[in-house]
Scaffold this motif. Structure first.
Motif, PDB file in Angstrom:
ATOM      1  N   PHE A   1      -4.545  -4.127   3.226  1.00 39.11           N
ATOM      2  CA  PHE A   1      -4.288  -3.049   4.170  1.00 39.11           C
ATOM      3  C   PHE A   1      -4.517  -1.729   3.436  1.00 39.11           C
ATOM      4  CE2 PHE A   1      -2.155  -5.019   7.884  1.00 39.11           C
ATOM      5  CZ  PHE A   1      -2.044  -6.317   7.414  1.00 39.11           C
TER       6      PHE A   1
ATOM      7  N   ARG B   1      -0.269   2.601   8.251  1.00 35.65           N
ATOM      8  CA  ARG B   1      -0.940   1.555   7.496  1.00 35.65           C
ATOM      9  C   ARG B   1      -1.893   0.802   8.417  1.00 35.65           C
ATOM     10  NH1 ARG B   1       2.458  -1.665   3.075  1.00 35.65           N
ATOM     11  NH2 ARG B   1       2.918   0.527   2.694  1.00 35.65           N
TER      12      ARG B   1
ATOM     13  N   PHE C   1      -4.860  -2.362   8.917  1.00 36.42           N
ATOM     14  CA  PHE C   1      -5.443  -3.624   8.476  1.00 36.42           C
ATOM     15  C   PHE C   1      -6.873  -3.396   8.020  1.00 36.42           C
ATOM     16  CE2 PHE C   1      -6.656  -7.991   8.376  1.00 36.42           C
ATOM     17  CZ  PHE C   1      -7.885  -8.080   9.009  1.00 36.42           C
TER      18      PHE C   1
ATOM     19  N   ALA D   1       0.723  -6.226   9.935  1.00 38.97           N
ATOM     20  CA  ALA D   1       1.459  -6.097   8.690  1.00 38.97           C
ATOM     21  C   ALA D   1       2.773  -6.864   8.714  1.00 38.97           C
ATOM     22  CB  ALA D   1       1.709  -4.619   8.400  1.00 38.97           C
TER      23      ALA D   1
ATOM     24  N   TRP E   1       4.221  -7.717  -0.673  1.00 42.86           N
ATOM     25  CA  TRP E   1       3.329  -6.561  -0.776  1.00 42.86           C
ATOM     26  C   TRP E   1       3.257  -6.063  -2.215  1.00 42.86           C
ATOM     27  CZ3 TRP E   1       0.677  -4.471   3.387  1.00 42.86           C
ATOM     28  CH2 TRP E   1       1.022  -4.983   4.641  1.00 42.86           C
TER      29      TRP E   1
END
Length: 126
Positions: free
Chosen positions: A37, A45, A47, A110, A116
């Motif tokens: 991302f 944010r 993709f 997300a 992450w």
């Protein structure tokens, strides 16, 4: 628990290339879908791309199709993002993400990703 560390970001001129790497530790991720991302300053944010566990299925946001390529090396527990023909609008912090569902398909959302990285800055100058 999975730790993801992105490397490879930097400053590049428009038309140039960068290769981002995402190394996973703490757990084998070879059975997990992974994704990239990005988040530009002042924006949500977004993709970029995803890959399933065996590289048999990938998906990309339209704006990077034909320019970016996601790949993975399960033996190295690492995912890559090859970025070619970079544009100033690609400037963002790029995040690697991993799902926590074995053998699932990747997702554009997300919220589907449990793990992450800290992100790596990519800056494309015009």
């Amino acid at each position: 628990q999975v730790q993801l560390i992105e490397t490879g970001g930097g400053l590049v001129q428009a038309g140039g290339s960068l290769r981002l790497s995402c190394a996973a530790s703490g757990r084998i991720v070879s059975s997990l879908p992974m994704a990239w991302f990005r988040q530009a300053l002042g924006k949500e944010r977004e993709f970029v791309t995803t890959i399933n566990y065996n590289s048999g299925k990938t998906d990309y946001v339209d704006s990077v199709k034909g320019r970016f390529t996601i790949s993975r090396d399960n033996a190295k527990n690492t995912v890559y993002l090859q970025m070619n023909s970079l544009k100033p609008e690609d400037t963002a912090v790029y995040y690697c993400a991993a799902m926590n569902v074995h053998y699932a398909m990747g997702s554009k959302y997300a919220v589907a990703y449990a793990y992450w990285g800290q992100g790596t800055q990519v800056t494309v100058s015009s």
